[in-house]
Each structure stands twice: as structure tokens, then as C-alpha cells.
Write an enzyme that holds these catalytic residues in place. Structure first.
Site, PDB file in Angstrom:
ATOM      1  N   TYR A   1     -39.312 -38.449  44.133  1.00  9.18           N
ATOM      2  CA  TYR A   1     -40.766 -38.398  44.306  1.00  9.18           C
ATOM      3  C   TYR A   1     -41.373 -37.196  43.596  1.00  9.18           C
ATOM      4  O   TYR A   1     -42.468 -36.762  43.918  1.00  9.18           O
ATOM      5  CB  TYR A   1     -41.125 -38.348  45.796  1.00  9.18           C
ATOM      6  CG  TYR A   1     -40.771 -39.596  46.581  1.00  9.18           C
ATOM      7  CD1 TYR A   1     -40.279 -40.742  45.962  1.00  9.18           C
ATOM      8  CD2 TYR A   1     -40.953 -39.629  47.958  1.00  9.18           C
ATOM      9  CE1 TYR A   1     -39.956 -41.872  46.687  1.00  9.18           C
ATOM     10  CE2 TYR A   1     -40.643 -40.767  48.699  1.00  9.18           C
ATOM     11  CZ  TYR A   1     -40.140 -41.881  48.063  1.00  9.18           C
ATOM     12  OH  TYR A   1     -39.836 -42.999  48.793  1.00  9.18           O
TER      13      TYR A   1
ATOM     14  N   LYS B   1     -25.271 -39.510  47.797  1.00  4.70           N
ATOM     15  CA  LYS B   1     -24.545 -40.547  47.057  1.00  4.70           C
ATOM     16  C   LYS B   1     -23.870 -39.856  45.874  1.00  4.70           C
ATOM     17  O   LYS B   1     -24.059 -40.228  44.709  1.00  4.70           O
ATOM     18  CB  LYS B   1     -25.551 -41.640  46.611  1.00  4.70           C
ATOM     19  CG  LYS B   1     -24.936 -42.850  45.961  1.00  4.70           C
ATOM     20  CD  LYS B   1     -24.268 -43.806  46.932  1.00  4.70           C
ATOM     21  CE  LYS B   1     -23.644 -44.967  46.174  1.00  4.70           C
ATOM     22  NZ  LYS B   1     -22.932 -45.915  47.060  1.00  4.70           N
TER      23      LYS B   1
ATOM     24  N   ASP C   1     -25.378 -45.365  51.641  1.00  3.46           N
ATOM     25  CA  ASP C   1     -25.277 -46.800  51.941  1.00  3.46           C
ATOM     26  C   ASP C   1     -24.456 -47.033  53.204  1.00  3.46           C
ATOM     27  O   ASP C   1     -24.822 -47.840  54.055  1.00  3.46           O
ATOM     28  CB  ASP C   1     -24.726 -47.581  50.742  1.00  3.46           C
ATOM     29  CG  ASP C   1     -23.546 -46.911  50.067  1.00  3.46           C
ATOM     30  OD1 ASP C   1     -23.218 -45.763  50.424  1.00  3.46           O
ATOM     31  OD2 ASP C   1     -22.932 -47.541  49.179  1.00  3.46           O
TER      32      ASP C   1
ATOM     33  N   ASP D   1     -36.748 -41.080  53.381  1.00  2.00           N
ATOM     34  CA  ASP D   1     -37.885 -41.970  53.615  1.00  2.00           C
ATOM     35  C   ASP D   1     -37.387 -43.314  54.149  1.00  2.00           C
ATOM     36  O   ASP D   1     -37.871 -43.840  55.155  1.00  2.00           O
ATOM     37  CB  ASP D   1     -38.647 -42.149  52.288  1.00  2.00           C
ATOM     38  CG  ASP D   1     -40.017 -42.760  52.460  1.00  2.00           C
ATOM     39  OD1 ASP D   1     -40.457 -42.925  53.619  1.00  2.00           O
ATOM     40  OD2 ASP D   1     -40.654 -43.065  51.441  1.00  2.00           O
TER      41      ASP D   1
ATOM     42  N   ASP E   1     -37.413 -44.883  58.337  1.00  2.00           N
ATOM     43  CA  ASP E   1     -38.046 -46.132  58.779  1.00  2.00           C
ATOM     44  C   ASP E   1     -37.016 -47.028  59.456  1.00  2.00           C
ATOM     45  O   ASP E   1     -37.292 -47.668  60.476  1.00  2.00           O
ATOM     46  CB  ASP E   1     -38.669 -46.890  57.590  1.00  2.00           C
ATOM     47  CG  ASP E   1     -40.064 -46.371  57.227  1.00  2.00           C
ATOM     48  OD1 ASP E   1     -40.329 -45.172  57.461  1.00  2.00           O
ATOM     49  OD2 ASP E   1     -40.878 -47.153  56.712  1.00  2.00           O
TER      50      ASP E   1
HETATM   51 MG    MG Z   1     -42.177 -44.277  54.463  1.00  2.00          MG
END
Ligand code: MG
Ligand code: NAI
Length: 333
Positions: free
Chosen positions: A125, A170, A203, A227, A231
Site C-alpha cells: 500500500y 511469506k 497462507d 488487512d 477481516d
Molecule cells: Mg480492510
């Protein structure tokens, strides 16, 4: 003395849940000096910017900000940028903290109490993007300094909890970026011998979060992974209507629900205000009012045990009914 708190309702249900949480803050009996500022898609349409200079000033001058949600266009719009990403960067709110705690409702698994600590300023980001008709590239930026500071915060927080930090990466594939994050994380881990450090590939962790979420205490990871995982984790304990988050730096803090502007239910008066009310509790912690923060959380837990719940949580109450129930539970303890 009153606390200077900036309120940014934003778009959609942000305009319903932020006033609800403001009422709860006022009901604690603490003195607040609230200022309101605007940001988001409607602000962009009115002023040509999603984050007016005045808003940035208001947020900078406040001790803490309560933010609702903003709508973002899916297709790029010339001149539009995400105000939340811009504020995180402008105020150096380098850490995103998302507590995931079992709730006393049917949709929540029991026994979960974890904190996801997400790096908030770089990674995928970082806005290093370029595209032609045929190829698009997003660069993933990881620095030692930002990795150190986020991991250090994770260990400091774990020290006050169950003393387990899971470093998520990762590094087997993203050798350069995740490799640097992982190496830095374990250097920092050595500063905290009393805290156990473990690691997991992102993962496999995504799967283990579903199969055995009770194991985790503090999870620390890079921006995009955090992020997504947060969620996912929110879904284990009742979903977006209940999930708060904090963006913190060295000074200011910005507190928000994890959810977005929910255009499908905006204006109907049925959004759950609880995620924002729990974000307001984190804001109280940040202001140095842990007792009041806990009072608010206890009131929310009490409401969840009753039947005054919004449709997303299995009830048929309105935003204002749930807010009134939280305030009455608050006054009872
Ligand atoms: Mg989000
Ligand atoms: P969303 O979180 O707004 O909604 C997802 C689903 O959850 C919807 O069905 C919605 O009705 C439900 N939901 C969300 N919050 C709820 C609440 N408090 N009570 C009851 N139900 C709730 O995510 P979506 O639909 O992907 O995005 C909608 C808009 O929000 C987009 O423009 C997106 O860019 C923006 N967004 C903004 C965020 C922010 O401001 N930090 C974060 C995520 C999305």
C-alpha cells in the site's frame, strides 16, 4: 480539562454510527471537546478533495479522532485518493491494531482473544504503482525501520497479554521483502526474552485462523496480509458489525470500525453501531482512560447478551435502539 476529539463521520453508515458512538462517549461522564471534520467521497464531490486541509488540521490538533467510513470509487477517479490512507501517512499512524475477541452471540466462536498488529504505512500500500495498457506493477516496499517499530510494538503489547507473538510472512517466496521483515522481526524478538516468538506463512495462517483461532495472542504482519487476515478474523467473532480498529503512531490516534460505508444499508437506520462504539473504547484507552474504556466494553458485551441487536447480528433493532441499550447498560455499571 476536556479531551479534544475530532469526529469524521464520512459517507454512508459512517453518518449513523459516529453520532451513536459520540453519544456513548458523552455518556461516560468524561468531558469532551468535540470538533467535526469532513472527508470522503461526498466531500470530494463538493470540494474536489477527499481530505480538505481543514480536516487534516483538525485531526492534527485533536488528541484522538473517531472516523466512520468513506466510500471509494472502484474505478480510478482523477484526483481522488483514499483519505484514510492519506491520514495514516500524514500523521505517521504506523500501527493498525485490530482486537478479535469472542462475543456472546450465536455467530461467534468461543475462546478467541487475539490482537492483529498490522504495519500501516508501507508494503503493497506504499502507492508505488505504474501501469501501461499491457502491464501494471505495484511495488512492495518493506523497510527495516518500519518493520522494527511495528514488531517492537507487537512485543510490547504481547508482554501485557499472553506473551505469544506470531510473525506472519511469506518469506519462502517473497524473499527480499518478507525476508527483511522476518529477519528484523526475530532481531526484535531477541529484545523480549519473556515473550515467545513463533512464525507462520500467511497462507497456512489463513487456514489455521479458521481451524484453531484460540491459539493466537498477538499476530504481527505487513500491510496487505494484515488487512486480509483481520477481516477474516472478524468473521470468526460476529462479523463487521462488531469489529473495531485503531491506527496509532507516536502521538495521535485514529479509531474506526473495520467496516466500510455499507451503501446497501445506508440511510435505513439499521447499521450496527457496536464496531464504532468499541473503536471509541479503544480511543478512551488511548486517552489514558482504561477504566471508562472497560466500562464501555462491558456495556457492549451486556447488550450482546440481550435481544437489542441489529439485523446483521441476528436481531431486528435499529441503530438508535442499540445505542440506547448500550447507554443504559453503561449507566448500570
Ligand atoms: Mg480492510
Ligand atoms: P462494507 O464494510 O461497507 O460492507 C460489507 C457488508 O457488511 C455489507 O453487506 C454491509 O451492509 C455490511 N456491514 C458493514 N458494516 C455494517 C454495520 N455496521 N452494520 C451492519 N452491517 C454492516 O464493505 P463494502 O461493501 O466492500 O464497501 C462499501 C464501501 O465502503 C466501498 O466504497 C469501500 O471502498 C468502502 N470501504 C471503506 C472503508 C473505510 O472507510 N475504512 C473500509 C472498507 C470499505
Amino acid at each position: 480539562m476536556s479531551y479534544r476529539v475530532c469526529l469524521i463521520a464520512g459517507d454512508g453508515i459512517g453518518r449513523e454510527v459516529v453520532p451513536a458512538a459520540q453519544q456513548v462517549l458523552s455518556a461516560t461522564g468524561l468531558a469532551f471537546n468535540f470538533t467535526s471534520a469532513e472527508a470522503g467521497w461526498e466531500t470530494f464531490q463538493r470540494h474536489g478533495t477527499s481530505l480538505p486541509e481543514a480536516t487534516l488540521t483538525a485531526v492534527t490538533e485533536a488528541q484522538a479522532t473517531l472516523f466512520g467510513a468513506v466510500s471509494s470509487p472502484l474505478n480510478p477517479v482523477e484526483g481522488y485518493r483514499s483519505p484514510i490512507v492519506a491520514m495514516r501517512r500524514a500523521l505517521n499512524l504506523y500501527a493498525n491494531l485490530r482486537p478479535v475477541i469472542s462475543a456472546p452471540i450465536a455467530g461467534s466462536k468461543p475462546g478467541i482473544d487475539m490482537l492483529i498488529v498490522r504495519e500501516n504505512t508501507e508494503g503493497l500500500y506504499a502507492s508505488h504503482e505504474r501501469a501501461s495498457q499491457e502491464e501494471a506493477v505495484t511495488e512492495r516496499v518493506i523497510t527495516r525501520a518500519a518493520s522494527q517499530r511495528i514488531v517492537r510494538l507487537a512485543f510490547q503489547l504481547a508482554r501485557q497479554r499472553r506473551k505469544l507473538v506470531t510473525v506472519v510472512h511469506k518469506a519462502n517466496v517473497l524473499r527480499a521483502t518478507c525476508g527483511l521483515f522476518r529477519r528484523t522481526a526475530f532481531e526484535v524478538a531477541a529484545e523480549f526474552p519473556e515473550v515467545t516468538a513463533e512464525e507462520a506463512l500467511v497462507d497456512s495462517l489463513a487456514m489455521r485462523l479458521i481451524l484453531g483461532p484460540e491459539h493466537y495472542d498477538v499476530i504481527v504482519t505487513t500491510n496487505l496480509f494484515g488487512d486480509i487476515l483481520s477481516d477474516e478474523a472478524a468473521a470468526l467473532v460476529g462479523g463487521l458489525g462488531l469489529a473495531p480498529s485503531a491506527n496509532v503512531g507516536d502521538r495521535q490516534g485514529l479509531f474506526e470500525p473495520v467496516h466500510g460505508s455499507a451503501p446497501d444499508i445506508a440511510g435505513k437506520g439499521i447499521a450496527s453501531p457496536l464496531a464504532t462504539i468499541l473503536a471509541a473504547a479503544m480511543l478512551l484507552d488511548h486517552l489514558g482512560e482504561p477504566v471508562q474504556a472497560e466500562r464501555v466494553r462491558t456495556a457492549v458485551m451486556r447488550v450482546l447478551q440481550g435481544s437489542d441487536l441489529t439485523p446483521d447480528l441476528g436481531g431486528n433493532a435499529s441503530t438508535s435502539q442499540v445505542t440506547a441499550a448500550v447507554i443504559s447498560a453503561l449507566n448500570a455499571n
